[in-house]
Structures are given as C-alpha cells and as structure tokens.
Write a protein that holds these residues in place. Structure first.
Motif, PDB file in Angstrom:
ATOM      1  N   UNK A   1       0.831  -1.206   0.000  1.00  0.00           N
ATOM      2  CA  UNK A   1       0.000   0.000   0.000  1.00  0.00           C
ATOM      3  C   UNK A   1       0.869   1.262   0.000  1.00  0.00           C
ATOM      4  N   UNK A   2       1.991   1.201   0.689  1.00  0.00           N
ATOM      5  CA  UNK A   2       2.885   2.364   0.756  1.00  0.00           C
ATOM      6  C   UNK A   2       3.455   2.700  -0.613  1.00  0.00           C
ATOM      7  N   UNK A   3       3.784   1.668  -1.376  1.00  0.00           N
ATOM      8  CA  UNK A   3       4.346   1.883  -2.710  1.00  0.00           C
ATOM      9  C   UNK A   3       3.265   2.310  -3.699  1.00  0.00           C
ATOM     10  N   UNK A   4       2.083   1.737  -3.574  1.00  0.00           N
ATOM     11  CA  UNK A   4       0.962   2.108  -4.441  1.00  0.00           C
ATOM     12  C   UNK A   4       0.576   3.571  -4.201  1.00  0.00           C
ATOM     13  N   UNK A   5       0.706   4.027  -2.965  1.00  0.00           N
ATOM     14  CA  UNK A   5       0.346   5.412  -2.635  1.00  0.00           C
ATOM     15  C   UNK A   5       1.148   6.420  -3.444  1.00  0.00           C
ATOM     16  N   UNK A   6       2.346   6.034  -3.871  1.00  0.00           N
ATOM     17  CA  UNK A   6       3.187   6.944  -4.649  1.00  0.00           C
ATOM     18  C   UNK A   6       2.721   7.062  -6.097  1.00  0.00           C
ATOM     19  N   UNK A   7       1.909   6.139  -6.554  1.00  0.00           N
ATOM     20  CA  UNK A   7       1.465   6.141  -7.947  1.00  0.00           C
ATOM     21  C   UNK A   7       0.646   7.366  -8.338  1.00  0.00           C
TER      22      UNK A   7
END
Length: 141
Positions: free
Chosen positions: A88-94
């Motif tokens: 979720x943390x990495x997806x938030x950067x999208x």
C-alpha cells in the motif's frame, strides 16, 4: 517550552535502538559494506534517528516506531506510529507524477502512518526530515 537537547538515553543505547529497528525490518545498516556514496547518504539518516532517540522522541516497537512530534510543529507532543511499509505504501506513490518526488515521499509516509498527506506538508523541517529519513531507509533497499 520543551527542552529538545535533553538526553533521555545514551548515544550507545540510541545506536543500539537504530540497529534493532534495522534488524527487525531487514534494512542493511552495515556501514563497512557500503560504498562511499551510500555511506554519505546513510550517515545523516542514522544520526537523525539516533539524536531523536536520545531526546526521547523515538521508541522502537518491533518493526514499528513511535515518534513524538517536536515542539516546532503543530501537534507538538503527539505520538505518531510509523509502521513497516507494505505494498500500500508503494501504491500510494502512484498518484504523483515523476516530477513530484516530495509528494511521492509524503504519500509513502502517509501510508506508513495513516496520517493524511497534508499532515506532512505542515510539519516543521525537523520532523519532516525524520519521516523522510525513515521512508528513505526502506526506499533505498
């Protein structure tokens, strides 16, 4: 006014806490194995953590941290839990363009803490750099 320079725990204990946090999160912190460039980027992150820990503002709780907001930010004294990042943390950067690196980092921090992105926008640089450093430890892997 809160005295920020007061030492709550020794430097040695704070360095141990940093190591414990890195170990729990599989973060490579062996400085002897780092290139000169990696070491130059790593040392300020470690030092910021150690100083905050010495001042009693950081508590390692397994894979998470409890960080107390400094006197310089709105919400001084509030404790924010920083959890180990997930997908979720990495997806938030999208949601940010490649030209919005700070926004991406704030989104990553938001996912790690559950705080809104605007929370990080309003922090004093002392607190922002701490959150930035923790995120960078995970993103540099």
């Amino acid at each position: 006014m809160i005295e920020e320079k007061e030492t709550k725990i020794s430097r040695e204990a704070a360095v141990d806490e940093f190591g414990r946090y890195c170990e729990a999160n599989d973060i490579d912190y062996d400085e002897s194995a780092m290139s000169a460039e990696d070491l130059a980027a790593f040392k300020p992150l470690k030092e910021r953590f150690v100083k905050a820990c010495m001042g009693g503002r950081v508590e390692v709780d397994g894979t998470s941290l409890k960080y107390t907001i400094s006197q310089f930010s709105k919400g001084a004294g509030d404790v924010i839990t920083i959890k180990r990042p997930s997908g979720k943390s990495f997806v938030a950067m999208d949601g940010s363009s490649d030209r919005q690196s700070i926004r991406k980092l704030q989104s990553f921090c938001s996912a790690m803490t559950g705080e809104e992105v605007v929370f990080f926008t309003n922090l004093d640089i002392k607190d922002w750099k701490f959150f930035q450093g923790i995120a960078t430890l995970f993103l540099a892997e």
